[in-house]
Design an enzyme around this catalytic site. Structure first.
Site, PDB file in Angstrom:
ATOM      1  CD1 TRP A   1      -2.961   1.437   0.722  1.00  0.00           C
ATOM      2  CD2 TRP A   1      -1.604   2.250   2.295  1.00  0.00           C
ATOM      3  NE1 TRP A   1      -3.495   2.624   1.157  1.00  0.00           N
ATOM      4  CE2 TRP A   1      -2.686   3.139   2.118  1.00  0.00           C
ATOM      5  CE3 TRP A   1      -0.625   2.555   3.237  1.00  0.00           C
ATOM      6  CZ2 TRP A   1      -2.808   4.311   2.857  1.00  0.00           C
ATOM      7  CZ3 TRP A   1      -0.746   3.721   3.972  1.00  0.00           C
ATOM      8  CH2 TRP A   1      -1.831   4.587   3.781  1.00  0.00           C
ATOM      9  CG  HIS A   2       3.357   2.628   3.248  1.00  0.00           C
ATOM     10  ND1 HIS A   2       2.718   1.748   4.088  1.00  0.00           N
ATOM     11  CD2 HIS A   2       3.347   3.826   3.896  1.00  0.00           C
ATOM     12  CE1 HIS A   2       2.344   2.375   5.191  1.00  0.00           C
ATOM     13  NE2 HIS A   2       2.702   3.633   5.096  1.00  0.00           N
ATOM     14  N   GLY A   3       4.059   1.544  -1.210  1.00  0.00           N
ATOM     15  CA  GLY A   3       4.801   1.754  -2.448  1.00  0.00           C
ATOM     16  C   GLY A   3       5.632   0.563  -2.853  1.00  0.00           C
TER      17      GLY A   3
END
EC number: 2.3.1.23
Length: 509
Positions: free
Chosen positions: A362-364
């Site tokens: 989700w963050h990257g």
């Protein structure tokens, strides 16, 4: 107009030495306050309030940031979720939506990774929407199940019918939280937009039924601005890249850890500032209302996303994580951690690892995220073991009253928590695999070595010995308490009681 609006941002950008998009983001944060005040005073008709929310959200995305393609990205995710949830009545529905929406968000991260830019793109808003849409899918799924199969939390969040598309788009483009969050469940938005969350406060003699929220909103605003000022000042004094210099490498180990802790704290200030500002706008709009406290005063923490004091002084990993990015943690807990576990079984390491993996995706795409979150999964497991098998020795045998050395345990826990999280956060900040490993190497991989040793100890016969000692203390306390109660019981009462045997205490779990 799209070009005229850029002129003041470009002017102040050259004057202040700040990228124009950062000034645009600050403008959106601050302008959300007067817009939230207007939203609060609009007629109570939900369609008016929904249209206003959507209009301001689109103004931020298109008018200010010129994210025309970004709006299409958000619309695709939103409409895909809406129609699949409405027409695909299967137990696989929430998982399909989760995989598609998270995968689409991850693909945006990949594109940004391949084509890096300082300009604002849609990924931050897409990350917020990813949480909202996947939670929406689970709420629809829960609404189709019997209440007997749901937890109390799921019952409260469940949607028994698909909402009107205008309500849904109002939820998607809700402007105070559109750019950086916080995310929240659809039921919260519907109760807010229909004013039903304020019904108990309704006064037939007053037009406005929402409680006054200007003071707490401005408090969040000033705190947010202060955090951002401290971040700008602190990051120039304690730059992150200093960790990669020969001077840092030649420093004593204690000085290295001190610098790492300060650098990580300065980096957190940016998040404190952004989340406090967005929380203030949510409070002013009214959606931050969370009932009344014991003194009958309004609580404004429904969508609160950060508690800096609790995080910085947490004495264990669990408390720290609960105080950081709180709404994301709620999403991860309720829609990943608990959903991965089989029904009727307690979540275990599989749920923990799945949760941190989803969080990283989700963050990257950068390696630093995965280094941080996978390591965090293991250190959280160690923290659980410590709390379960070591902490009881610092409590009295009733397992509730603090023992004479409990304060020492808490202080050590606070220092260890701050050091461990600062150590792990470095890879989250650097993002680069080689640079992250380099800094950890300069820190002698102390936290990772501790994790390995602790896991080995807690998965050895030592754990059983610790449990036996704890059980022995508890059983001795119970037996002693029972004997004392017998001494104070009359002979007549004793004749009517069945006296337990010593084995009853020894076998007590």
């Amino acid at each position: 107009m799209a070009y005229l609006i850029d002129i003041p941002f470009e002017y102040f950008s050259s004057f202040l030495g700040v990228h124009p998009d950062q000034l645009k983001l600050l403008f959106c944060f601050l302008s959300a306050y007067p817009f939230a005040g207007i939203l609060k005073r609009l007629p109570s008709a939900p369609w008016i309030r929904n249209l206003f929310s959507i209009s301001i959200g689109l103004f931020y995305l298109i008018g200010v940031h010129h994210l025309y393609d970004g709006v299409l990205v958000l619309l695709f995710d939103a409409l895909f979720t809406y129609f699949v949830a409405a027409f695909y009545r299967s137990s696989r529905m929430p998982w399909i939506i989760f995989i598609v929406i998270l995968g689409h968000t991850f693909s945006s991260h990949v594109i940004r990774y391949i084509y890096p830019s300082e300009n604002t793109d849609i990924t931050a808003s897409q990350m917020v929407l990813c949480m909202k849409l996947t939670a929406f899918a689970w709420s629809v799924y829960d609404g189709r199940l019997p209440s007997s199969e749901l937890s109390s939390y799921q019952k409260d969040r469940a949607l028994r019918k698909i909402p009107n598309i205008l309500y849904f788009l109002g939820y998607v483009f809700f402007f105070p939280s559109l750019l950086v969050g916080p995310a929240f469940d659809y039921v919260d938005y519907e109760r807010f937009i229909t004013l039903s969350m304020f019904k108990p406060l309704a006064d037939p003699y007053e037009k406005q039924i929402t409680p006054h929220s200007l003071e707490p909103a401005l408090g969040r605003c000033w705190r947010g601005l202060l955090w951002l000022i401290l971040f700008i000042t602190g990051s120039s004094i304690y730059p992150l890249k200093f960790l990669l210099t020969p001077k840092f490498a030649s420093s004593p180990i204690l000085l290295k850890y001190g610098y790492v802790c300060i650098t990580a704290f300065v980096a957190r200030m940016k998040y404190y500032g952004a989340w406090e500002l967005s929380d203030g706008a949510c409070i002013l709009s009214g959606i931050g209302y969370n009932g009344l406290d014991s003194s009958k005063h309004p609580r404004w923490d429904r969508v609160k996303n950060i508690d800096p004091i609790k995080f910085e002084f947490a004495d264990n990993i669990k408390c720290a994580l609960e105080a950081w990015n709180m709404n994301t943690n709620k999403w991860l807990r309720n829609y990943v951690y608990l959903r991965v576990a089989k029904k009727g079984k307690r979540p275990g390491f599989k749920s923990t690892l799945s949760t941190f993996t989803v969080s990283a995706m989700w963050h990257g795409v950068s390696a630093g995220y995965y280094l941080t979150f996978v390591s965090a999964a293991f250190i959280q497991t160690v923290a659980k073991y410590t709390r379960r098998h070591v902490r009881p020795f610092f409590l009295k045998p009733d397992m509730e009253t603090p023992g004479p050395f409990k304060r020492v345990y808490d202080v050590i826990g606070m220092v260890a928590t701050n050091l461990s999280l600062s150590y792990l956060i470095i890879s989250f900040l650097l993002l680069n695999l080689k640079e992250s490993i380099h800094v950890w190497k300069e820190l002698y991989f102390i936290v990772h070595i501790y994790i390995l040793i602790a896991l080995a100890v807690f998965n050895s016969p030592i754990r059983s010995k610790l449990d036996n000692k704890i059980r022995s203390r508890v059983n001795s306390y119970k037996l002693k308490s029972y004997e004392q109660s017998m001494k104070s019981t009359s002979d007549t009462d004793m004749l009517n009681m069945s006296v337990p045997k010593r084995e009853d205490f020894e076998n007590d779990e």
